[in-house]
Each structure stands twice: as structure tokens, then as C-alpha cells.
Design an enzyme around this catalytic site. Sequence first.
Site, PDB file in Angstrom:
ATOM      1  N   SER A   1       0.869  -1.180   0.000  1.00 11.61           N
ATOM      2  CA  SER A   1       0.000   0.000   0.000  1.00 11.61           C
ATOM      3  C   SER A   1       0.900   1.223   0.000  1.00 11.61           C
ATOM      4  O   SER A   1       2.093   1.138   0.358  1.00 11.61           O
ATOM      5  CB  SER A   1      -0.870  -0.005   1.266  1.00 11.61           C
ATOM      6  OG  SER A   1      -1.500   1.240   1.482  1.00 11.61           O
TER       7      SER A   1
ATOM      8  N   TYR B   1      -2.430  -1.602  10.174  1.00  9.17           N
ATOM      9  CA  TYR B   1      -2.411  -1.530   8.717  1.00  9.17           C
ATOM     10  C   TYR B   1      -1.051  -1.030   8.216  1.00  9.17           C
ATOM     11  O   TYR B   1      -0.446  -1.642   7.319  1.00  9.17           O
ATOM     12  CB  TYR B   1      -3.523  -0.611   8.218  1.00  9.17           C
ATOM     13  CG  TYR B   1      -3.734  -0.695   6.727  1.00  9.17           C
ATOM     14  CD1 TYR B   1      -4.481  -1.731   6.171  1.00  9.17           C
ATOM     15  CD2 TYR B   1      -3.185   0.245   5.874  1.00  9.17           C
ATOM     16  CE1 TYR B   1      -4.672  -1.830   4.808  1.00  9.17           C
ATOM     17  CE2 TYR B   1      -3.361   0.156   4.504  1.00  9.17           C
ATOM     18  CZ  TYR B   1      -4.100  -0.880   3.971  1.00  9.17           C
ATOM     19  OH  TYR B   1      -4.281  -0.968   2.612  1.00  9.17           O
TER      20      TYR B   1
END
Length: 273
Positions: free
Chosen positions: A155, A173
Site C-alpha cells: 500500500s 495496517y
Amino acid sequence: MGDLIDTVAVVTGAARGQGRSHAVQLAAEGADIIAIDRCADIDSIPYPLASREDLDETARLVEAQGRRVVPVVADVRDLDALQAAVRSGVEALGEIDIVVANAGVVAIGLKDPIDTQVYRDIVDTNLNGVWHTIAATVPSIIRKGRGGSIILTSSAQGLVGRGGDGSAAMFAYAAAKHGVVGLMRSAANAYAAHSIRVNTVHPSGVATPMILNEHTMRMIAEQPNAPALSANLMPVPVVESEDVTNVVVFLASPKARYITGAALPVDAGHAVM
């Protein structure tokens, strides 16, 4: 003729979103597909995950490209189940050439700084699940003996910490997506002698059900740091699945035959320092 004729690709998180896009386009380029997805919700994740019907639709779309597909329900957090899923695919289609470790979850808007369950579920899926995917597939690539390509979905949050809010969800995350880069670099070294290339792709927000769901859209709208989370330099709030897929297919193809150990942003400039 596509670049991937006579290849077999594993795609995790294949039931919808980026995973479906990757599976269908890899098939369009000639690959047969082992499509893996959990096809069930996770209690701590505050939006609906994919269903078996979603996975069946991915399989239909792959077959519409004229390629074979083995859809398998398995959770990437469970190494034994993932290994069994890969074995079933290999038995039907042959040994593996391409791996796209795409399965992932997020929990934007969960503010608890010590929510250990959401932290574990995110790290288990987004980091441990990627390691499990590598572990379950590399032996097949090595047995085939002609090299291969492993693409790990990280990401933009695997390159920067922008948008951190102190919550367990966001810590998990960012930590997991940074950890995927470490897995990639270690695996690129470990498997280079087998001509196996390993790279990461780093999208910013993508227009998929992970973002385009009622909970996440409401949370983004309510967050004071929402502009930081979606701060693409280019004038687009999100990228599309096909933008990431184009890079995945390139990395899977002979056109990228000497690219390994690379972290490639597909983020409209989000991670530019």
C-alpha cells in the site's frame, strides 16, 4: 497472443475488487488461475467481505477469457488451509508460475488505541497471510523449474505513515504493509537463484468494496485527517483496480524479467516525500 500463455497464476483475495481485476486480466493474457478467497466476514472488520457468489463470478469472468480456473475458499491466515487450496489448484492446472498475494483488510474509523483483536486480524491477514502465500506457493514454482514472478500487494501506507491516528487499526495496517516490503526484499534474495522475481505494488486508495462501502465512506467523511489519508498529488481521490492490475500484469510478464526487489507505487503521487 498474450504474454502469459501456458502459465498458472495464484491470486488471493480473488473474489472481488483488485483480486478479481488481477485474475481476469492475467487470464486475458493467457494464464490459468487458482482463485483463492476467504468468502466470509471477519468479526472485527467493520464492512462486509466477499462472498462465495463473488468468487464464483470471478471464476465465470476468467472462463469467459477462455482460461481454466480453480476457485477455492481458504483463509490466508490459515497456512494449512492455504497449502491445501494451492495443492488442489496445482493438481488441476499444473505447477505455478505467478503469485499475486492480494488479500487484505482495513478498518478505517475504529479509534480504539488498544483494540488487540482488530490489530491481530489486520496483521494476520495483511502480513502473515502474505508470508503464508509465499510459503504455500514457492515450492511449486521451484518444482516447475523455469522461474516465476511473485507480486505482493502492499500500500502507499507501506511507504509512508501519513494519516496515522493512534488507533490500533491504523497502526496494524501501516505496520503490516511496511512488513510486506520486508518480506519482498527477503524473498527476492532468497529465491533469486531459482529465477523467481519478487516485487511489491503500493496503491493509494482504490475504488473497490474495501473503500466503497457504507462504513468506510462514512468514517472517511467524519475524520478530521481524511485529507491526509487521501492526499494524492494528482487530482484524483482514488485510483482504479485496473491501474494496479496493469502493473501486476507487467510484473508477471517476461517484459519485467529482470525486475526484482522493487517497490512500485501506483498511487497518483500519494507517497512522494
